[in-house]
Write a protein that holds these residues in place. Sequence first.
Motif, mmCIF file in Angstrom:
data_model
loop_
_atom_site.group_PDB
_atom_site.id
_atom_site.type_symbol
_atom_site.label_atom_id
_atom_site.label_comp_id
_atom_site.label_asym_id
_atom_site.label_seq_id
_atom_site.Cartn_x
_atom_site.Cartn_y
_atom_site.Cartn_z
ATOM 1 N N LYS A 171 0.810 -1.219 0.000
ATOM 2 C CA LYS A 171 0.000 0.000 0.000
ATOM 3 C C LYS A 171 0.845 1.271 0.000
ATOM 4 N N HIS A 172 2.013 1.215 0.605
ATOM 5 C CA HIS A 172 2.865 2.401 0.687
ATOM 6 C C HIS A 172 3.763 2.546 -0.541
ATOM 7 N N GLU A 173 3.669 1.658 -1.469
ATOM 8 C CA GLU A 173 4.512 1.677 -2.666
ATOM 9 C C GLU A 173 3.691 2.005 -3.912
ATOM 10 N N ARG A 174 2.663 2.802 -3.742
ATOM 11 C CA ARG A 174 1.755 3.151 -4.828
ATOM 12 C C ARG A 174 2.492 3.728 -6.041
ATOM 13 N N GLU A 175 3.461 4.566 -5.796
ATOM 14 C CA GLU A 175 4.214 5.206 -6.876
ATOM 15 C C GLU A 175 4.926 4.168 -7.746
ATOM 16 N N THR A 176 5.516 3.184 -7.107
ATOM 17 C CA THR A 176 6.212 2.126 -7.839
ATOM 18 C C THR A 176 5.233 1.299 -8.671
ATOM 19 N N LEU A 177 4.101 0.954 -8.080
ATOM 20 C CA LEU A 177 3.100 0.157 -8.792
ATOM 21 C C LEU A 177 2.534 0.930 -9.982
ATOM 22 N N GLU A 178 2.298 2.212 -9.800
ATOM 23 C CA GLU A 178 1.802 3.034 -10.908
ATOM 24 C C GLU A 178 2.850 3.157 -12.002
ATOM 25 N N ALA A 179 4.122 3.241 -11.620
ATOM 26 C CA ALA A 179 5.195 3.321 -12.608
ATOM 27 C C ALA A 179 5.235 2.063 -13.475
ATOM 28 N N VAL A 180 4.957 0.913 -12.865
ATOM 29 C CA VAL A 180 4.930 -0.350 -13.619
ATOM 30 C C VAL A 180 3.805 -0.310 -14.654
ATOM 31 N N ILE A 181 2.630 0.153 -14.235
ATOM 32 C CA ILE A 181 1.489 0.209 -15.160
ATOM 33 C C ILE A 181 1.741 1.215 -16.283
ATOM 34 N N GLY A 224 12.852 -1.676 -22.067
ATOM 35 C CA GLY A 224 13.885 -1.451 -21.057
ATOM 36 C C GLY A 224 13.318 -0.746 -19.836
ATOM 37 N N THR A 225 12.468 0.252 -20.061
ATOM 38 C CA THR A 225 11.827 0.966 -18.959
ATOM 39 C C THR A 225 10.910 0.035 -18.175
ATOM 40 N N LEU A 226 10.151 -0.786 -18.882
ATOM 41 C CA LEU A 226 9.249 -1.732 -18.222
ATOM 42 C C LEU A 226 10.034 -2.738 -17.382
ATOM 43 N N THR A 227 11.093 -3.261 -17.938
ATOM 44 C CA THR A 227 11.916 -4.226 -17.200
ATOM 45 C C THR A 227 12.502 -3.587 -15.943
ATOM 46 N N ALA A 228 12.956 -2.349 -16.057
ATOM 47 C CA ALA A 228 13.514 -1.652 -14.894
ATOM 48 C C ALA A 228 12.457 -1.427 -13.820
ATOM 49 N N SER A 229 11.250 -1.022 -14.225
ATOM 50 C CA SER A 229 10.200 -0.771 -13.229
ATOM 51 C C SER A 229 9.730 -2.077 -12.581
ATOM 52 N N LEU A 230 9.681 -3.162 -13.352
ATOM 53 C CA LEU A 230 9.350 -4.463 -12.769
ATOM 54 C C LEU A 230 10.429 -4.899 -11.775
ATOM 55 N N GLY A 231 11.672 -4.667 -12.130
ATOM 56 C CA GLY A 231 12.773 -4.999 -11.230
ATOM 57 C C GLY A 231 12.668 -4.246 -9.913
ATOM 58 N N LYS A 232 12.306 -2.985 -9.999
ATOM 59 C CA LYS A 232 12.144 -2.172 -8.788
ATOM 60 C C LYS A 232 10.985 -2.713 -7.941
ATOM 61 N N MET A 233 9.886 -3.084 -8.610
ATOM 62 C CA MET A 233 8.748 -3.623 -7.883
ATOM 63 C C MET A 233 9.119 -4.925 -7.166
ATOM 64 N N PHE A 234 9.845 -5.799 -7.858
ATOM 65 C CA PHE A 234 10.248 -7.063 -7.244
ATOM 66 C C PHE A 234 11.230 -6.831 -6.099
ATOM 67 N N ALA A 235 12.102 -5.857 -6.258
ATOM 68 C CA ALA A 235 13.043 -5.547 -5.176
ATOM 69 C C ALA A 235 12.286 -5.053 -3.947
#
Length: 196
Positions: free
Chosen positions: A62-72, A103-114
């Motif tokens: 819930k506190h990582e909304r920005e990261t989740l939105e970046a993935v979408i 590349g951007t999508l892969t990076a944002s997914l990586g951040k989400m998984f981290a």
Amino acid sequence: MIALLVLLVIIAVIVFWVIGVYNRLVSLRNRFKNAFAQIDVQLKRRYDLIPNLVEVAKGYMKHERETLEAVIVARNQAVTANSKAVVDPSDAASVQQLAAAEGTLTASLGKMFALSEAYPDLKANENMIQLTEELTSTENKIAFARQAYNDSVMQYNTGIEQFPGSVIANSFGFKAGELLQATESAEERKAVKVSF
């Protein structure tokens, strides 16, 4: 009469030779377009998995909304870039845009998984585990499809650059295909230092 017959035979040989070279180039071009279509199939699967993955993660992060939105956002940009590249895989600009968006999508997914590592309940969630496994499998299929695509593009580009194919390619407007290359910066490509 004999000279005319010899001339006709020479012209016929040249015509058949041009037809053969042209047909080979068309075959190579169609092969690399088919290879791109295989990438497209895997990318669509990836794009379909990502919203489900984000939905499962939303409940825990819930506190990582920005990261989740970046993935979408990155997913939507990749979908748009992919739809442009699918129209004409020989268009270098659209293939480069696709590579950058991926590349951007892969990076944002990586951040989400981290970030998900900090949520043990999320890591243990059965849906998250299944979606992560499916995404990993899809990523592997994408990697193989990209390799096959790049191999096909290389054969096609070699065919239109080598003589005599280059003469036919220039005459009939064959354009070079664009390879899919990694989009990481030089900093991202450096080996990770591990110290104990």
